[in-house]
Scaffold this active site. Structure first.
Site, PDB file in Angstrom:
ATOM      1  N   GLY A   1       0.612  -1.136  -0.173  1.00  0.00           N
ATOM      2  CA  GLY A   1       0.197  -0.043  -0.203  1.00  0.00           C
ATOM      3  C   GLY A   1       0.801   1.239  -0.076  1.00  0.00           C
ATOM      4  O   GLY A   1       1.967   1.378   0.081  1.00  0.00           O
ATOM      5  N   CYS A   2       0.312   2.411  -0.468  1.00  0.00           N
ATOM      6  CA  CYS A   2       0.984   3.597  -0.692  1.00  0.00           C
ATOM      7  C   CYS A   2       1.611   3.990   0.587  1.00  0.00           C
ATOM      8  O   CYS A   2       2.950   4.319   0.581  1.00  0.00           O
ATOM      9  CB  CYS A   2       0.245   4.756  -1.378  1.00  0.00           C
ATOM     10  SG  CYS A   2      -1.303   5.025  -0.645  1.00  0.00           S
ATOM     11  N   MET A   3       0.763   4.064   1.843  1.00  0.00           N
ATOM     12  CA  MET A   3       1.299   4.644   3.065  1.00  0.00           C
ATOM     13  C   MET A   3       2.317   3.476   3.819  1.00  0.00           C
ATOM     14  O   MET A   3       3.246   3.899   4.304  1.00  0.00           O
ATOM     15  CB  MET A   3       0.437   4.804   3.871  1.00  0.00           C
ATOM     16  CG  MET A   3      -0.527   6.323   3.567  1.00  0.00           C
ATOM     17  SD  MET A   3      -1.537   6.801   4.873  1.00  0.00           S
ATOM     18  CE  MET A   3      -2.882   5.674   4.382  1.00  0.00           C
TER      19      MET A   3
END
Length: 353
Positions: free
Chosen positions: A155-157
């Site tokens: 995931g991006c975070m």
């Protein structure tokens, strides 16, 4: 599919009318070795691709095809990029997998392997396991697994947080208790977000103080790659920006560790990584990762700053490129045995000032 050579690969994009799907289409149209032959959208089926995407709207003549329904997927693809909403891919995984050499998965499904965590965060993945197996793949750190059908991207975070912590844990420099604070732009919520513009504009607010599903993913990824456990406090805030993520991680150095050790760890981890820029000094005004300088690029900027035993490590990325579409292309490049930067050379400069 051979993993060496430069023959053109046939690719498909699932969930192409979302923010990430649109970025994938834009980037892949200019990729020298990948050709997009299928883009799915249940709501836009039948509409011309080049009239829908802003990046193609100014073209005088349409060069692309049309959106199609997922059920129309046929033939064989070297890579199928899945940008489907969380929970949708598992319900169609058998149909999708039979048409793909590899499924490059950008959504959250299949990222975790703990059954209780899957039940809590990704129940459809538990109900519909990926036949042929799945593999969690961080382009900078993971080994290629040619046996697994589904290649899951962070995931991006999660990946931004991993960039802040990986060198410190790999070198055994910090105590296992870590606090990570993530700030994210509005496109991370996708087009289906229920957050009203009036709530976000001219505002900075906590979004998820406890219980964000990227926390167990980060812990899993670090355990998987480094065999080190961390006790992570992970909180998320909403930014009044369309793009970008900035993660700040706070850790305590072990008694034997020094600032020099931290610098060596970060330099050693990222010196040979083409898409991670490490700030190894604090000279000048541009000495810290920033959202503006990574927006529109596939770069991550990383810095680590020490005072006594307190270490603050920071990473910034564009959530739609390095956190999603660009990262997916980077992974497919590596799986194809071609240059890691292929198709991403246009995304190298952030706007400044």
């Amino acid at each position: 599919m051979s993993v060496t050579g430069s023959s053109v690969k046939r690719v498909a994009i699932l969930g192409g009318n979302g923010f990430t799907g649109g970025e994938l289409y834009r980037l892949l149209k200019r990729h020298p070795y990948f050709k997009v032959d299928f883009v799915s959208s249940e709501s836009k089926a039948g509409l011309p691709l080049d009239k829908f995407f802003v990046s193609s709207a100014r073209q005088k003549r349409s060069e692309g095809g049309k959106f199609q329904k997922l059920a129309a997927l046929d033939g064989h693809y070297d890579f199928i990029f899945s940008c489907l909403p969380t929970g949708v891919l598992p319900r169609h995984i058998d149909h999708i997998a039979e048409h793909a050499e590899y499924v490059i998965n950008v959504s959250g499904d299949y990222r975790l392997n703990d059954q209780e965590l899957l039940r809590q965060h990704y129940p459809e993945s538990l109900s519909h396991p990926a036949q042929g197996g799945s593999h969690y793949f961080i382009p900078e750190f993971s080994d290629i697994n040619l046996e697994a059908k589904v290649v899951n991207l962070p995931g991006c975070m999660a990946v931004a947080t991993i960039y802040t912590l990986f060198p410190l844990l790999a070198a055994n420099l910090i105590e296992p208790r870590v606090i990570s604070d993530a700030k994210t732009g509005s496109s991370g919520g996708g087009k289906a977000s229920t957050e009203h513009h009036a709530e976000r504009a001219h505002n900075f607010r906590p979004y998820k103080v406890h219980g964000h599903r990227h926390r167990p993913e980060i812990e899993f990824a670090l355990e998987e790659h480094l065999k080190r456990s961390v006790e992570l406090q992970f909180s998320v805030h909403s930014l009044d920006l369309p793009r970008g993520i900035l993660v700040t991680s706070y850790s305590l150095l072990k008694e034997h560790a020094s600032e020099i050790d931290v610098k060596k760890a970060f330099y050693g981890a990222y010196a040979a990584k083409p898409f991670v820029h490490y700030f190894n000094s604090q000279n000048g005004s541009y000495s810290y990762p920033m959202i503006k300088t990574t927006a529109g690029t596939n770069y991550a900027e990383v810095g680590a700053y020490v005072e006594g035993r307190n270490c603050v490590s920071i990473a910034s990325i564009d959530n739609l490129i390095k956190g999603a579409a660009g990262q997916a292309i980077q992974a497919a490049n590596l799986y194809s045995g071609i240059a890691e930067e292929a198709g991403l050379q246009f995304e190298l400069e952030g706007a400044w000032p």
